[in-house]
Design an enzyme around this catalytic site. Structure first.
Site, PDB file in Angstrom:
ATOM      1  NE  ARG A  15       4.561   2.366  -0.552  1.00 52.49           N
ATOM      2  CZ  ARG A  15       4.676   3.280   0.401  1.00 52.49           C
ATOM      3  NH1 ARG A  15       5.546   3.110   1.386  1.00 52.49           N
ATOM      4  NH2 ARG A  15       3.939   4.374   0.391  1.00 52.49           N
ATOM      5  CE  LYS A  75       0.604   6.572   2.452  1.00 48.37           C
ATOM      6  NZ  LYS A  75       1.769   7.165   3.171  1.00 48.37           N
ATOM      7  CE1 TYR A  94       5.022   3.584   7.852  1.00 50.99           C
ATOM      8  CE2 TYR A  94       4.558   2.801   5.634  1.00 50.99           C
ATOM      9  CZ  TYR A  94       5.443   2.995   6.673  1.00 50.99           C
ATOM     10  OH  TYR A  94       6.739   2.591   6.537  1.00 50.99           O
ATOM     11  CG  HIS A  96       1.363   9.092   8.325  1.00 51.81           C
ATOM     12  ND1 HIS A  96       2.621   9.111   8.884  1.00 51.81           N
ATOM     13  CD2 HIS A  96       1.451   8.288   7.242  1.00 51.81           C
ATOM     14  CE1 HIS A  96       3.427   8.351   8.168  1.00 51.81           C
ATOM     15  NE2 HIS A  96       2.746   7.837   7.172  1.00 51.81           N
ATOM     16  CD  GLU A 118       1.923   6.154  11.513  1.00 48.33           C
ATOM     17  OE1 GLU A 118       1.917   5.122  10.833  1.00 48.33           O
ATOM     18  OE2 GLU A 118       0.898   6.782  11.826  1.00 48.33           O
ATOM     19  CG  ASP A 270       4.537  11.143   6.322  1.00 44.69           C
ATOM     20  OD1 ASP A 270       5.145  12.092   6.858  1.00 44.69           O
ATOM     21  OD2 ASP A 270       5.004  10.000   6.259  1.00 44.69           O
TER      22      ASP A 270
END
Ligand code: NAI
Ligand code: PYR
Ligand code: MG
Length: 370
Positions: A15, A75, A94, A96, A118, A270
């Site tokens: 991505r 990511k 993101y 996490h 997120e 995740d």
């Protein structure tokens, strides 16, 4: 503002955080966009497509991080990127955090501003920047689960939909949010016998109304989960406590209740995973077996279908990215509570409760910063 778009370096992460169309919009708003060379290639976008819209191409990851006031990526930063992130740099991606202490510590040390996709949250408690990827991962969970149920791939050797005269496979979905709903729908569409569990009775009522007849709802509790594990062929982990570590609903001792060749797809990996024996895997090496139970725990599932995922993700992120670029993070987060809830770490201070609790770090109220 100067915006940098690095190429993703996580395993098989294809991505990209900004499309040429998105670059055009940011530039129209008066910003400068720098894209690392070939960052868009995995999603079908050439460097030329970006430069045609006014973006500039940088040769490597170092120059992209060095140039940018705001980094937009997909990511969580991985180790090689930690030292590239600078004090006061806004990183919109993101993270996490609650699932990985080294990243949390590194971002505290960097003194950057970490705004996590997120945990951006709407007043109705929905997570607008997680939803599109949860839709992808929920659908993929069944595609992957069906594949790994095949005998040559070490699964039980059962077809999800069965055939006339032979019963279909049984699919258990833990968590009835976005991932769980999409997984249940896909499994039902393939003809499986599906059960979806949640702790929210209101959510189970809703699901019971909208799901096809081959989906049953069931209250989530340890007792009820134990009851079902032995009779199900594919189990999908799809729970979330926003920003926090996932609870272990399936513990190690429960593996012995399952049939050999049962497939576990823990999408919640995740956030640490809701299956105790889950540990993050990659698209290159997605599965492992413990006690004859096949585990699939890829932490970036949507990365494998970038033609779908990049568009789905950037449709959701772009309006927020434009707001951050136009106003700067302080004003944007001060005026937009959805974005404010995305702030996890500011200049070394943890401002998100779930993250501070995960690692016993001091918590600072976000209101002191915006
Ligand atoms: N591995 C991957 O590539 C990806 C992973 N994800 C992850 O998937 C997870 C789920 O995401 P969403 O579906 O968007 O979250 P969501 O918030 O829409 O749904 C979570 C559901 O879990 C339920 N839940 C909480 N505790 C429970 C319990 N003890 N038993 C049963 N249900 C419980 C909640 O009531 C809620 O309905 C997240 O960790 C998310 O980050 C999302 C996209 C990609
Ligand atoms: C949500 C997430 O972790 C992903 O799309 O990879
Ligand atoms: Mg992930």
């Amino acid at each position: 503002m100067i915006i940098g778009v690095p190429k993703e370096i996580k395993n098989n992460e294809n991505r990209v955080a900004l499309t040429p169309a998105g670059a055009k919009e940011l530039i129209k708003n008066g910003h400068e966009v720098f894209v690392q060379s070939t960052a868009g290639l995995g999603s079908g976008f050439s460097d030329n497509q970006y430069t045609e819209e006014g973006a500039q191409i940088l040769p490597d990851i170092e120059s992209t991080y060095a140039k940018a006031e705001m980094i937009i990526k997909v990511k969580e930063p991985i180790e090689k990127e930690y030292s590239l992130i600078k004090e006061n740099q806004l990183v919109f991606t993101y993270f996490h955090f609650a699932s990985y202490e080294p990243l949390t510590k590194a971002m505290i040390e960097s003194k950057s501003v970490c705004l996590a996709y997120e945990t951006v949250e709407k007043p109705d408690r929905s997570l607008p920047l997680l939803v599109p990827m949860s839709e992808v991962a929920g659908r993929m969970a069944i595609q992957e689960g069906a594949k790994y149920l095949e005998k040559p791939l070490q699964g039980r050797g059962i077809l999800l939909g069965g055939v006339p005269g032979v019963r279909p496979a049984k699919v258990l979905v833990l968590g009835g949010g976005i991932v769980g709903t999409q997984a249940a729908k896909m499994a039902a569409g393939l003809g499986a016998d599906v059960t979806i569990m949640d702790i929210s009775l209101a959510r189970l009522r809703y699901l019971a109304d909208i799901m096809p007849a081959n989906v049953n709802t069931y209250m989530s509790s340890e007792y009820n989960i134990r009851e079902l594990l032995g009779s199900h062929d594919l189990i999908v982990g799809a729970v979330l406590i926003p920003g926090a570590k996932a609870p272990h609903l399936v513990t190690r001792d429960m593996l012995k209740l399952m049939k050999p060749g049962t497939v576990l797809v823990d999408v919640a990996v995740d956030q640490g995973g809701c299956i105790e024996t889950c540990k993050p895997t990659t698209h290159e090496n997605p599965t492992y077996i413990i006690d004859d139970i096949l585990h699939y725990c890829v932490a970036n599932m949507p990365g494998a279908v970038p033609y779908t995922s990049t568009l789905a993700l950037t449709n959701a992120t772009l309006p927020y990215a434009i707001e951050l670029a136009n106003k700067g993070w302080k004003k944007a987060c001060g005026e937009n509570n959805e974005l404010k809830l995305g702030l996890n770490i500011i200049n070394g201070d943890v401002v998100y409760k779930g993250v501070s609790e995960a690692f016993d770090l001091p918590y600072h109220a976000v209101e002191n910063y915006v």
